[in-house]
Design an enzyme around this catalytic site. Structure first.
Site, PDB file in Angstrom:
ATOM      1  N   HIS A 125     -27.484   1.258  31.254  1.00 49.15           N
ATOM      2  CA  HIS A 125     -26.432   1.958  32.001  1.00 49.15           C
ATOM      3  C   HIS A 125     -27.110   2.668  33.179  1.00 49.15           C
ATOM      4  O   HIS A 125     -28.269   3.056  33.084  1.00 49.15           O
ATOM      5  CB  HIS A 125     -25.806   2.986  31.042  1.00 49.15           C
ATOM      6  CG  HIS A 125     -24.606   3.695  31.571  1.00 49.15           C
ATOM      7  ND1 HIS A 125     -24.699   4.754  32.444  1.00 49.15           N
ATOM      8  CD2 HIS A 125     -23.284   3.529  31.318  1.00 49.15           C
ATOM      9  CE1 HIS A 125     -23.487   5.213  32.710  1.00 49.15           C
ATOM     10  NE2 HIS A 125     -22.606   4.485  32.047  1.00 49.15           N
ATOM     11  N   ASP A 202     -31.655   5.818  25.109  1.00 49.02           N
ATOM     12  CA  ASP A 202     -30.295   6.227  25.441  1.00 49.02           C
ATOM     13  C   ASP A 202     -29.419   5.844  24.246  1.00 49.02           C
ATOM     14  O   ASP A 202     -29.051   4.687  24.080  1.00 49.02           O
ATOM     15  CB  ASP A 202     -29.842   5.512  26.721  1.00 49.02           C
ATOM     16  CG  ASP A 202     -28.370   5.769  27.033  1.00 49.02           C
ATOM     17  OD1 ASP A 202     -27.719   6.542  26.292  1.00 49.02           O
ATOM     18  OD2 ASP A 202     -27.878   5.175  28.010  1.00 49.02           O
ATOM     19  N   GLN A 205     -24.223   4.938  22.953  1.00 54.31           N
ATOM     20  CA  GLN A 205     -23.266   4.064  22.245  1.00 54.31           C
ATOM     21  C   GLN A 205     -23.629   3.911  20.769  1.00 54.31           C
ATOM     22  O   GLN A 205     -22.861   3.352  19.991  1.00 54.31           O
ATOM     23  CB  GLN A 205     -23.213   2.677  22.904  1.00 54.31           C
ATOM     24  CG  GLN A 205     -22.660   2.667  24.318  1.00 54.31           C
ATOM     25  CD  GLN A 205     -21.166   3.002  24.386  1.00 54.31           C
ATOM     26  OE1 GLN A 205     -20.450   3.025  23.371  1.00 54.31           O
ATOM     27  NE2 GLN A 205     -20.680   3.298  25.583  1.00 54.31           N
ATOM     28  N   LYS A 228     -18.078  10.492  23.607  1.00 55.55           N
ATOM     29  CA  LYS A 228     -17.910   9.156  23.002  1.00 55.55           C
ATOM     30  C   LYS A 228     -18.084   9.233  21.492  1.00 55.55           C
ATOM     31  O   LYS A 228     -18.009   8.228  20.802  1.00 55.55           O
ATOM     32  CB  LYS A 228     -18.931   8.177  23.578  1.00 55.55           C
ATOM     33  CG  LYS A 228     -18.752   7.921  25.079  1.00 55.55           C
ATOM     34  CD  LYS A 228     -19.780   6.939  25.564  1.00 55.55           C
ATOM     35  CE  LYS A 228     -20.022   7.016  27.051  1.00 55.55           C
ATOM     36  NZ  LYS A 228     -19.104   6.262  27.883  1.00 55.55           N
ATOM     37  N   CYS A 368     -20.855   0.564  34.900  1.00 53.03           N
ATOM     38  CA  CYS A 368     -22.068   1.313  35.320  1.00 53.03           C
ATOM     39  C   CYS A 368     -23.326   0.570  34.907  1.00 53.03           C
ATOM     40  O   CYS A 368     -24.292   1.174  34.415  1.00 53.03           O
ATOM     41  CB  CYS A 368     -22.079   2.728  34.766  1.00 53.03           C
ATOM     42  SG  CYS A 368     -20.702   3.720  35.298  1.00 53.03           S
TER      43      CYS A 368
END
Ligand code: PLP
Length: 411
Positions: A125, A202, A205, A228, A368
């Site tokens: 991302h 990261d 998600q 999220k 993104c």
């Protein structure tokens, strides 16, 4: 009758928004990967703070401040314990983007030297890409990409070869927000450490979708975002290795993050306050604590099993549609609960618009992740993603709406 994919039960009162109709259509929310809906228990925790405990934290000694501080720090403790971190190594930020910028600006500026290499992957991302572009340009370091294979997984052989460049840092998504791919971040970290590199994961998600054990992964930094993960907007988290956080200079400076301020210089307060300048995101942190309680109440393993069942069903159903191509691994066990796809002859924007007319909410665009779009040779994709409230009926509605797309666009 909405059939759950598993026997998971989420009280319908948790997501009141799902009872709404738009233009006579029930809302089919398939966009949790963009932002999750907010459980009522999270809303209640935020309202309770504003209604009954509103005060600042850490500044003053009157009882309301003590209550607010306990709520705020209590949230941090539960969040840290849930993922296998410690409160000192759990920094509240504004979102994942802010967490990753913190690492780039603080660790990156202090440590990267001209000629150093930073590895990123083609599936990042922009939040785990652009901060590294900027800091590499500033420090005359080189950004090198680990390629993505045609099946949507990382080219791990290429990764091992690239480690011969002796990178200072490896930046990798735990779960791709486009391909859904679950990257083997523990193995990636082990190899990076053996080559002398630090690792930034990261986890945006991953945290709401799959069990995450920060001990096992052993990355040096792990970033994620609250909105999220059933939490409110405006809050993110950065977990960092204590010795690194201690050695790093502050990023944002001002109130709260100091120990002593003299006319010409200052010293910094202990972790994690050093990285939390200014008045804290008190309501947001309390809300995120409630979101983690919500996830733990159901159990992240149950959530994963539920969403895996839905993802498996969706992949099977999508395979029946002529001209539809799924991006990323076709084996649901190798991906998170999101599926990006293309339909021959249909622009994702048109697909999203037609689905939206039937109350089906999916994300369309470049997500993104423009370098990944170029790798896939597309400008944008359509992405459906699941959360704990989704059912097989949501998949039925999506499939019906995709039939409408074929009808309207005469495919
Ligand atoms: C994989 C990934 N990383 C980072 C982000 C950025 O999250 P935020 O906008 O909350 O900072 C997103 C959001 O879409 C994402 O999917």
């Amino acid at each position: 009758m909405a059939l759950p994919a598993t026997d998971i039960r989420v009280p319908s009162a948790e997501f009141a928004l799902l009872a709404r109709n738009i233009d006579g259509h029930p809302i089919t929310y398939l966009d949790a990967a963009a932002t999750s809906l907010t459980p009522q228990t999270v809303v209640d925790a935020i309202v309770d703070y504003y209604t009954n405990h509103r005060a600042s934290v850490h500044r003053g000694v009157y009882p309301l401040i003590v209550e607010a501080t306990e709520l705020y720090e209590g949230a941090r403790e539960r969040i840290a314990a849930w993922l296998g971190s410690t409160p000192q190594e759990t920094v509240f930020t504004a979102n994942a983007t802010a967490s990753l910028n913190l690492v780039a600006h603080s660790w990156g500026r202090a440590n990267l030297q001209p000629g150093d290499t930073v590895l990123v992957t083609e599936m990042e991302h922009h939040s785990n890409l652009v901060p590294w572009q900027l800091i590499c340009a500033e420090r005359a370091a080189e950004l090198v990409y680990v390629p993505v294979l045609d099946d949507g997984t990382l080219d791990l052989d290429a990764y091992e070869r690239l480690l011969a460049l002796e990178p200072r840092l490896v930046c990798v998504a735990h779960v791709s927000n486009v391909l859904g791919t679950i990257n083997p971040v523990a193995e990636i970290t082990r190899l990076a450490h053996a080559a002398g590199a630090l690792v930034v994961v990261d986890g945006t998600q991953a945290v709401p979708q799959i069990p995450v054990d920060l001990h096992e992964i052993d990355a040096d930094f792990y970033a994620w975002t609250g909105h999220k993960a059933y939490g409110p907007t405006g809050i993110g988290v950065l977990h960092g290795r204590r010795e690194l956080l201690q050695a790093m200079p502050p990023f944002i400076s001002g109130g709260h993050m100091i120990k002593q301020v003299c006319e010409a210089s200052s010293t910094w307060t202990d972790l994690p306050g050093k990285f939390e300048a200014g008045t804290s995101q008190i309501a947001e942190a309390i809300g995120l604590g409630a979101a983690v309680d919500f996830i733990q109440e159901i159990g992240i393993e149950s959530i994963r099993a539920h969403e895996l069942a839905l993802t498996t069903q969706l992949l099977e159903r999508l395979a029946e549609l002529p001209g539809l191509h799924v991006h990323g691994p076709l084996d649901a066990t190798k991906r998170g609960a999101l599926v990006s796809f293309a339909i021959d002859g249909a622009h994702p924007h048109d697909i999203g618009e037609i689905l939206g007319r039937e109350g089906v909410c999916v994300r369309t665009g470049h997500h993104c992740a423009q370098p990944l779009m170029r790798r896939l040779a597309v400008g944008s994709t359509t992405r459906a993603s699941f959360a704990v409230h989704n059912t097989t009926e949501d998949i039925d509605r999506l499939m019906n709406a995709l039939e409408s797309v074929r009808r309207v666009l005469v495919l």
